[in-house]
Write a protein that holds these residues in place. Structure first.
Motif, PDB file in Angstrom:
ATOM      1  N   PHE A 262       0.821  -1.211   0.000  1.00 36.05           N
ATOM      2  CA  PHE A 262       0.000   0.000   0.000  1.00 36.05           C
ATOM      3  C   PHE A 262       0.858   1.266   0.000  1.00 36.05           C
ATOM      4  O   PHE A 262       0.345   2.364  -0.057  1.00 36.05           O
ATOM      5  N   GLY A 263       2.155   1.064   0.083  1.00 32.56           N
ATOM      6  CA  GLY A 263       3.061   2.212   0.115  1.00 32.56           C
ATOM      7  C   GLY A 263       3.429   2.605   1.527  1.00 32.56           C
ATOM      8  O   GLY A 263       2.677   2.379   2.482  1.00 32.56           O
ATOM      9  N   GLU A 264       4.627   3.197   1.682  1.00 30.46           N
ATOM     10  CA  GLU A 264       5.144   3.669   2.967  1.00 30.46           C
ATOM     11  C   GLU A 264       5.203   2.539   3.994  1.00 30.46           C
ATOM     12  O   GLU A 264       4.961   2.744   5.182  1.00 30.46           O
ATOM     13  N   GLY A 265       5.502   1.325   3.523  1.00 31.41           N
ATOM     14  CA  GLY A 265       5.641   0.192   4.423  1.00 31.41           C
ATOM     15  C   GLY A 265       4.339  -0.404   4.894  1.00 31.41           C
ATOM     16  O   GLY A 265       4.341  -1.292   5.759  1.00 31.41           O
ATOM     17  N   LEU A 266       3.204   0.047   4.358  1.00 27.63           N
ATOM     18  CA  LEU A 266       1.891  -0.461   4.766  1.00 27.63           C
ATOM     19  C   LEU A 266       1.416  -1.552   3.807  1.00 27.63           C
ATOM     20  O   LEU A 266       1.891  -1.670   2.678  1.00 27.63           O
ATOM     21  N   LEU A 267       0.444  -2.350   4.292  1.00 27.86           N
ATOM     22  CA  LEU A 267      -0.159  -3.397   3.497  1.00 27.86           C
ATOM     23  C   LEU A 267      -1.658  -3.193   3.418  1.00 27.86           C
ATOM     24  O   LEU A 267      -2.281  -2.721   4.379  1.00 27.86           O
ATOM     25  N   ARG A 268      -2.217  -3.556   2.278  1.00 31.27           N
ATOM     26  CA  ARG A 268      -3.677  -3.601   2.148  1.00 31.27           C
ATOM     27  C   ARG A 268      -4.089  -5.071   2.194  1.00 31.27           C
ATOM     28  O   ARG A 268      -3.651  -5.888   1.379  1.00 31.27           O
ATOM     29  N   VAL A 269      -4.933  -5.411   3.182  1.00 33.40           N
ATOM     30  CA  VAL A 269      -5.417  -6.775   3.356  1.00 33.40           C
ATOM     31  C   VAL A 269      -6.889  -6.799   2.961  1.00 33.40           C
ATOM     32  O   VAL A 269      -7.762  -6.336   3.708  1.00 33.40           O
ATOM     33  N   ASP A 270      -7.172  -7.297   1.762  1.00 31.72           N
ATOM     34  CA  ASP A 270      -8.565  -7.412   1.311  1.00 31.72           C
ATOM     35  C   ASP A 270      -9.203  -8.634   1.951  1.00 31.72           C
ATOM     36  O   ASP A 270      -8.596  -9.716   2.012  1.00 31.72           O
ATOM     37  N   LEU A 271     -10.443  -8.456   2.419  1.00 28.65           N
ATOM     38  CA  LEU A 271     -11.172  -9.538   3.074  1.00 28.65           C
ATOM     39  C   LEU A 271     -12.073 -10.243   2.077  1.00 28.65           C
ATOM     40  O   LEU A 271     -12.641  -9.616   1.181  1.00 28.65           O
ATOM     41  N   ALA A 272     -12.206 -11.540   2.228  1.00 27.39           N
ATOM     42  CA  ALA A 272     -12.992 -12.347   1.295  1.00 27.39           C
ATOM     43  C   ALA A 272     -14.469 -11.991   1.380  1.00 27.39           C
ATOM     44  O   ALA A 272     -14.997 -11.693   2.456  1.00 27.39           O
ATOM     45  N   LYS A 273     -15.126 -12.031   0.245  1.00 23.86           N
ATOM     46  CA  LYS A 273     -16.579 -11.827   0.135  1.00 23.86           C
ATOM     47  C   LYS A 273     -17.013 -10.476   0.682  1.00 23.86           C
ATOM     48  O   LYS A 273     -18.164 -10.317   1.103  1.00 23.86           O
ATOM     49  N   HIS A 274     -16.091  -9.510   0.702  1.00 15.91           N
ATOM     50  CA  HIS A 274     -16.415  -8.148   1.164  1.00 15.91           C
ATOM     51  C   HIS A 274     -17.136  -8.190   2.511  1.00 15.91           C
ATOM     52  O   HIS A 274     -18.239  -7.664   2.680  1.00 15.91           O
ATOM     53  N   ALA A 275     -16.496  -8.835   3.473  1.00 16.14           N
ATOM     54  CA  ALA A 275     -17.094  -8.982   4.808  1.00 16.14           C
ATOM     55  C   ALA A 275     -17.401  -7.617   5.406  1.00 16.14           C
ATOM     56  O   ALA A 275     -16.614  -6.680   5.280  1.00 16.14           O
ATOM     57  N   PRO A 276     -18.545  -7.442   6.076  1.00 16.22           N
ATOM     58  CA  PRO A 276     -18.894  -6.147   6.671  1.00 16.22           C
ATOM     59  C   PRO A 276     -18.053  -5.865   7.916  1.00 16.22           C
ATOM     60  O   PRO A 276     -17.776  -6.764   8.699  1.00 16.22           O
ATOM     61  N   LEU A 277     -17.653  -4.598   8.080  1.00 15.17           N
ATOM     62  CA  LEU A 277     -16.897  -4.195   9.265  1.00 15.17           C
ATOM     63  C   LEU A 277     -17.807  -3.601  10.333  1.00 15.17           C
ATOM     64  O   LEU A 277     -17.346  -3.268  11.418  1.00 15.17           O
ATOM     65  N   THR A 278     -19.084  -3.441  10.022  1.00 19.58           N
ATOM     66  CA  THR A 278     -20.051  -2.990  11.023  1.00 19.58           C
ATOM     67  C   THR A 278     -21.078  -4.094  11.228  1.00 19.58           C
ATOM     68  O   THR A 278     -21.196  -5.016  10.419  1.00 19.58           O
ATOM     69  N   MET A 279     -21.824  -3.974  12.344  1.00 20.80           N
ATOM     70  CA  MET A 279     -22.795  -5.013  12.692  1.00 20.80           C
ATOM     71  C   MET A 279     -24.216  -4.561  12.374  1.00 20.80           C
ATOM     72  O   MET A 279     -25.155  -4.842  13.108  1.00 20.80           O
ATOM     73  N   GLY A 280     -24.362  -3.840  11.295  1.00 17.10           N
ATOM     74  CA  GLY A 280     -25.688  -3.450  10.842  1.00 17.10           C
ATOM     75  C   GLY A 280     -26.087  -2.044  11.259  1.00 17.10           C
ATOM     76  O   GLY A 280     -25.510  -1.441  12.166  1.00 17.10           O
ATOM     77  N   TRP A 281     -27.083  -1.521  10.557  1.00 12.05           N
ATOM     78  CA  TRP A 281     -27.638  -0.191  10.853  1.00 12.05           C
ATOM     79  C   TRP A 281     -28.966  -0.344  11.587  1.00 12.05           C
ATOM     80  O   TRP A 281     -29.759  -1.234  11.280  1.00 12.05           O
ATOM     81  N   TYR A 282     -29.182   0.560  12.559  1.00 13.12           N
ATOM     82  CA  TYR A 282     -30.390   0.512  13.378  1.00 13.12           C
ATOM     83  C   TYR A 282     -30.908   1.931  13.563  1.00 13.12           C
ATOM     84  O   TYR A 282     -30.175   2.912  13.414  1.00 13.12           O
ATOM     85  N   GLN A 283     -32.190   2.015  13.924  1.00 17.64           N
ATOM     86  CA  GLN A 283     -32.829   3.308  14.141  1.00 17.64           C
ATOM     87  C   GLN A 283     -33.413   3.347  15.550  1.00 17.64           C
ATOM     88  O   GLN A 283     -33.958   2.344  16.036  1.00 17.64           O
ATOM     89  N   VAL A 284     -33.229   4.465  16.211  1.00 17.41           N
ATOM     90  CA  VAL A 284     -33.763   4.607  17.564  1.00 17.41           C
ATOM     91  C   VAL A 284     -35.285   4.605  17.495  1.00 17.41           C
ATOM     92  O   VAL A 284     -35.891   5.438  16.809  1.00 17.41           O
ATOM     93  N   ALA A 285     -35.907   3.655  18.220  1.00 15.15           N
ATOM     94  CA  ALA A 285     -37.373   3.592  18.264  1.00 15.15           C
ATOM     95  C   ALA A 285     -37.918   4.380  19.450  1.00 15.15           C
ATOM     96  O   ALA A 285     -38.969   5.025  19.344  1.00 15.15           O
ATOM     97  N   ALA A 286     -37.217   4.356  20.587  1.00 16.08           N
ATOM     98  CA  ALA A 286     -37.703   5.072  21.779  1.00 16.08           C
ATOM     99  C   ALA A 286     -36.567   5.187  22.770  1.00 16.08           C
ATOM    100  O   ALA A 286     -35.632   4.376  22.776  1.00 16.08           O
ATOM    101  N   LEU A 287     -36.631   6.226  23.634  1.00 13.56           N
ATOM    102  CA  LEU A 287     -35.714   6.390  24.751  1.00 13.56           C
ATOM    103  C   LEU A 287     -36.437   6.028  26.031  1.00 13.56           C
ATOM    104  O   LEU A 287     -37.679   6.067  26.100  1.00 13.56           O
ATOM    105  N   ASP A 288     -35.688   5.658  27.061  1.00 15.67           N
ATOM    106  CA  ASP A 288     -36.264   5.244  28.335  1.00 15.67           C
ATOM    107  C   ASP A 288     -36.154   6.407  29.315  1.00 15.67           C
ATOM    108  O   ASP A 288     -35.054   6.862  29.634  1.00 15.67           O
TER     109      ASP A 288
END
Length: 743
Positions: A262-288
């Motif tokens: 990747f340049g400057e001594g760095l590496l790019r590590v591509d993940l198989a099947k474009h694995a998600p780095l987040t655990m999904g999107w959610y919307q606030v339904a209500a506060l307590d």
């Protein structure tokens, strides 16, 4: 302890509650496991065990409904139940016990392939000895497996000299103690006798940046890593898991697609099947209102997760530029609390706001486990029966990165080949006192492929030998035959001697590889002779004494015989040459033999009329490619009982040909039927209305090989040839009685 289950037991019942017949053949679908255990002392006891089993059920219900899902046994998640006691008068505050369990699959009635299990105690260990588990398994095949597991990093050495710092290692040795196979994972050193391997071990680094699509389309996913040391590039690590120390304190694993600079001594590590780095999107339904740091999501927080493993992960509100650390999730999987005295309302978080959950960010460390495998190919410094050809030591190796291998050797020269490439001569470091040589194989050679190594290559061995030996001549009773891989000779007089000559263009013939089988059973000894000469080591003559091998077979009985030969040369690439020769024994006509096609029958019932010396279409009678000049063709015809009772018959009065005691014929479906037709052949004696069956064939179909028969008809006045169809209509039921005669 054994465990047995029948997969067929999970077949669905019908809606009336009746279980259908077993859906699998008898004996199929029976899964059996054997548990072998070794306990440390009498203070620990294995009480009982149950096999974990999860089956998928698809059960129809009344009114067109059904239920689908997993069937699990909640009391079987842990395979064993252990009892631990300190005992009376013990001053110890805690009790440590180690259980070693081996699960072995087996079939009904099979004994264990493991003859003996022994726990090995390290002679030296840089870590706690109780964190080292080592077993020595004596196997029924004569070899021995040594398995080592370390719970933490450290070096361990055993009394027999085996030494490693691998977290997992397996060493396989033959009955003489010579190395057959060596494997290690997450280690840099494995030493066993004269064998030694040293590798770079694990590959570690730190995440500098993330490349990922947060919209859910997942077009690319990659980690930008600052490596500690040199990593293999390209596809060398493809498919290997990369372990990430995530912010929540545990580890997550992803599969690597490729690694690039990747340049400057760095590496790019591509993940198989474009694995998600987040655990999904959610919307606030209500506060307590009562719990300011609690919110309810519009949907389950990653449906299927019941445990609080998200504790420590981050909830990020990108539109509000706010990030919170998750303290826990709730059993309904829609509510979560965050760490600290946080008030979502005071922070400006409102119902309808979007957030995502993640646990990977720059600064987290990553690890790719280094692994190594080496196994010995072929014979070890063997020689042929004449002790003329000393063979090299031959190994196959796979490694994540570069590896240094030390093996027994007589000099320091190695020959190396990566994958399907060419052999290259490489110079190793030779230790004349220990008689070992060391070769370092760089990472670009081990990447993505198996590496072949040869030590002590003899001068006569030709490495550029891609083909097996060739059969150059076949003689049957001194008569030359056209050489083919499969030689079907048809009906011939029983031969006395078979001679086969073979030659290789590059390497000597390996006499130990020669195998001869007669009718599927190996033969040797004085029945097979092998001749070679020192002047022509690349040629061999094999003589098979067929007459002596079949001497006890009655001469007047029909039979079919096959001879199979396999052999190889001494090339590195093993490619066997094979020859299969088959024939039917021709029984010479008796002096008083009479063909039935030359006699007048008393009566016949045959579809389209009885045909003599021809097939159904009036041409030469042919079966299995062999032409018969004489014979009868009896095609079944539907009788008075309907098409399912189709039959054919030909009746002869034996008074016209007295003194004949045997009926001989070759029966089957003639070649005009192709893969069609089906008939059963019977030979009967007696009188009209009262027939005694003296021979019944199996159901013969178009593709089946014809059968040669000899039937005793002594004492009979009338004889009937009888055929029935296979119950599938009379189409192509071309029943042939070739060479049918009385003797």
């Amino acid at each position: 302890m054994t465990w047995r289950t029948d997969c067929a037991a999970y077949a669905p019942f019908d809606t009336a509650g009746q279980k259908p017949p077993r859906p699998l053949p008898e004996g199929v679908g029976i899964a059996q496991l054997r548990l072998l255990g070794l306990r440390t002392d009498e203070r620990t006891t294995l009480l009982s065990g149950k096999g974990p089993w999860v089956a998928w059920m698809s059960q129809p219900l009344p009114k067109g409904k059904s239920v689908n899902g997993n069937v699990g046994f909640r009391d079987a998640w842990d395979y064993v139940i252990e009892s631990r006691t300190l005992g009376e008068g013990s001053e110890a505050e805690t009790l440590k016990s180690t259980y070693l369990h081996i699960m072995e699959g087996f079939r009904e009635g099979e004994s264990s392939v493991i003859k003996k299990v022994e726990r090995l105690v390290p002679a030296e260990s840089s870590g706690p000895r109780e964190d080292v588990v080592a077993l020595k398994l004596e196997m029924a095949g004569g070899h021995t497996d040594t398995i080592i597991f370390q719970a933490g990093p450290g070096e361990v050495r055993f009394p027999d000299g085996l030494r490693t710092d691998a977290r997992y290692a397996l060493v396989r040795r033959d009955a003489d103690g010579e190395l057959l196979e060596a494997n290690m994972v997450r280690g840099t050193t494995l030493e066993c006798g004269e064998f030694l391997v040293e590798t770079s071990g694990d590959f570690a680094g730190t995440i500098v940046d993330l490349i990922g699509d947060l919209t859910g389309t997942r077009k690319e996913t990659a980690l930008i890593v600052r490596p500690e040391g040199k990593w293999p590039l390209g596809l060398a690590m493809a498919g290997k898991p990369i372990s990430i120390d995530v912010v929540s304190g545990h580890k997550e694993a992803y599969d690597i697609a490729k690694v690039t600079e990747f340049g400057e001594g760095l590496l790019r590590v591509d993940l198989a099947k474009h694995a998600p780095l987040t655990m999904g999107w959610y919307q606030v339904a209500a506060l307590d209102e009562e719990k300011p740091n609690r919110l309810r999501s519009n949907r389950q927080l990653w449906a299927g997760i019941n445990s609080p493993w998200w504790s420590g992960a981050y909830a990020w509100f990108p539109e509000k530029n706010k990030r919170y650390t998750i303290e826990k999730t709730h059993p309904d999987r829609k509510m979560m609390d965050v760490v600290g005295e946080v008030s979502f309302e005071a922070e400006g978080i409102e119902p309808g706001d979007w957030f995502t959950i993640y646990a990977i960010e720059p600064g987290q460390t990553v690890t790719v486990a280094g692994d190594f495998a080496l196994w010995r190919e072929g014979d070890s410094r063997g020689a042929d029966s004449g002790r003329r050809w000393t063979l090299p030591m031959r190994y196959c190796m796979r490694a994540t990165g570069a590896a240094s291998v030390t093996v027994p050797a007589q000099h320091g020269d190695f020959w190396c080949r990566g994958g399907e490439g060419d052999w290259q001569k490489m110079k190793g470091v030779f230790d004349s006192k220990r008689r070992v040589a060391t070769l370092t194989v760089p990472a670009n050679e081990t990447a993505e492929q198996t590496v072949w190594l040869l030590a002590d290559k003899p001068d006569w061995l030709a490495l550029r030998d891609s083909g097996p030996p060739q059969i150059t001549k076949v003689l049957l009773d001194d008569k030359p035959l056209e050489v083919q891989a499969e030689m079907a000779l048809g009906r011939i007089l029983p031969p006395e001697k078979l001679v086969i000559e073979a030659r290789d263009e590059h390497n000597p013939i390996d006499e130990r590889s020669i195998r001869v089988s007669l009718d599927g059973k190996p033969i040797g000894g004085n029945l097979v002779s092998v001749k070679t000469t020192p002047q022509e080591p690349k040629s061999v003559t094999i003589e098979v004494a067929l007459g002596r091998a079949l001497a006890e077979e009655p001469k007047d009985q029909p039979g079919r015989h096959s001879v199979t030969l396999t052999l190889d040369d001494m090339a590195v690439d093993q490619q066997n040459t094979s020859l299969a020769l088959s024939y039917r024994k021709l029984i010479p006509l008796a002096e008083n033999a009479v063909y039935l096609s030359d006699l007048r029958e008393v009566r016949s019932f045959v579809h389209g009329a009885l045909r003599k010396d021809t097939d159904y279409y009036g041409k030469l009678l042919t079966m299995d490619g062999e032409v018969y000049d004489k014979g009868l063709h009896t095609h079944p015809e539907p009788g008075v009982d309907g098409p399912d009772a189709a039959y054919a018959e030909v009746i002869y009065d034996l008074a016209e040909v007295p003194g004949r005691k045997t009926l001989r014929a070759v029966v089957g479906i003639d070649d005009t039927a192709g893969a069609n037709g089906s008939c059963v052949f019977k030979v009967q004696v007696g009188t009209d209305g009262k027939w005694e069956t003296r021979y019944t064939s199996p159901l013969l179909r178009g593709p089946d090989e014809a059968i040669e028969i000899a039937v005793d008809i002594s004492g009979a006045r009338m004889r009937r040839l009888y055929c029935t169809g296979g119950g599938d209509g009379i189409g192509h039921d071309h029943a042939a009685w070739a060479d049918v005669r009385l003797e």
